[in-house]
Design an enzyme around this catalytic site. Structure first.
Site, PDB file in Angstrom:
ATOM      1  N   ASP A 246       0.751  -1.169   0.139  1.00 25.09           N
ATOM      2  CA  ASP A 246      -0.196   0.124  -0.053  1.00 25.09           C
ATOM      3  C   ASP A 246       0.946   1.242  -0.215  1.00 25.09           C
ATOM      4  OD1 ASP A 246      -2.625   1.505   0.544  1.00 25.09           O
ATOM      5  OD2 ASP A 246      -1.520   2.046   2.311  1.00 25.09           O
ATOM      6  N   GLU A 275       1.608   0.084  -4.987  1.00 28.27           N
ATOM      7  CA  GLU A 275       1.226   1.547  -5.454  1.00 28.27           C
ATOM      8  C   GLU A 275       2.207   2.347  -5.647  1.00 28.27           C
ATOM      9  OE1 GLU A 275      -3.286   2.203  -4.039  1.00 28.27           O
ATOM     10  OE2 GLU A 275      -1.937   2.074  -2.432  1.00 28.27           O
TER      11      GLU A 275
END
Length: 299
Positions: A246, A275
């Site tokens: 994340d 990400e």
């Protein structure tokens, strides 16, 4: 722990089990948590990462619906993934719609990406039956401990560990890889246990690229070591097959490369992705290190 004349009680940063709501570390025998035939469980890997048919899922929401066909005691739990032969509305007819793990197999899914399953803060593990007592889990508390609300007994540290392994094994037995969504870029708040152990060390000062006000200082030696150790622990103890980072753009390149190298020593085909958004903030010194964002992918 006493620092600068102030004494605080804290759980251990490296806890592998806790009591209810993660406030106190629990000492357990990890070998005793291995389910039957766990010694033969192996990583379920794909030859190329692009071969993975990834299905993101929330453990609770996977089975909590009244018509899911999952047994009442396992609805919303890790063990829901271990139930085969389940049907929508518990219909037993031949043309009934499969649910649970059978649904995944019939859909051709070969990789399940679990939304956060480490111990997080926002769900009260002492409360059952309240549909509002749920969250996605992006608020870390104990990185190396399974979330207790998904176990059948959050008070007993061994239970959540064993049931998590049973979930992994059931997915592996059905040819499905298990990827963890990991949130090492920030913690729930700055009262995180590392800051009780070493005040001011775990977070970047005045850095809010995550929007949570407590970005993790992955570039610091012992923070980096912890992150690498944590990923290795999940891959080794729980046979996790991949990690989705994340807000990876808040992690530094050296830490991510360190994670990759350590995982390669276990199994080079374990997937790592994340990400790569540009989440930079004024607290970061670009002269000293690079962030793991798309613009720095060559590094």
């Amino acid at each position: 722990v006493t620092n600068n004349g102030t004494t605080k009680e804290t759980q251990d940063l490296y806890s592998v089990a806790t009591g209810v709501n993660g406030n106190r570390s629990m000492v357990i025998d990890l070998d005793s948590t291995d389910p039957s035939n766990w010694e033969n469980d192996q990583h379920m890997l794909v030859d190329n990462q692009t071969d993975a048919v990834v299905w993101e899922v929330h453990v609770r929401d996977f089975s909590i619906a009244d018509n899911s066909g999952i047994s009442s005691e396992n609805k919303g739990k890790y063990l829901a993934f271990t139930e085969g032969g389940t049907k929508l509305n518990s219909d037993t007819s031949e043309d009934a719609i499969s649910t649970g793990i059978d649904y995944l197999v019939k859909s051709g899914i070969n990789c399940v990406q679990l939304m956060p399953v480490y111990d997080f803060v926002s769900v009260d593990e002492t409360v059952t039956g309240d549909p509002t007592n749920r969250n996605w889990g992006y608020d870390p508390m104990n990185y190396n401990v399974p979330e207790g609300s998904y176990s059948t007994d959050p008070y007993n540290g061994e239970v959540r560990v064993e049931e998590f392994k049973e979930m992994v094994k059931a997915l592996h037995d059905n040819g499905i890889s298990v990827v963890m969504d990991v949130v090492y870029n920030h913690t729930y708040n700055t009262e995180y246990c590392f800051n009780k152990l070493v005040p001011g060390y775990f977070h970047r000062p005045n850095s809010n690229g995550s929007g949570c006000g407590n970005d993790v200082a992955s570039e610091r030696a012992m923070v980096r070591k912890f992150i690498v150790d944590s990923v290795v622990y999940w891959a080794s103890e729980y046979n996790i097959d991949g990690f989705r980072f994340d807000l990876m753009g808040l992690m530094d390149v050296d830490t991510m490369n360190g994670v990759r190298k350590a995982i390669d020593d276990i199994e080079p085909e374990i997937m790592i992705y994340g990400e790569g958004w540009d989440m930079d903030s004024t607290a970061l010194s670009k002269d000293n290190y690079y962030l793991a964002k798309q613009g720095n992918s060559s590094k």
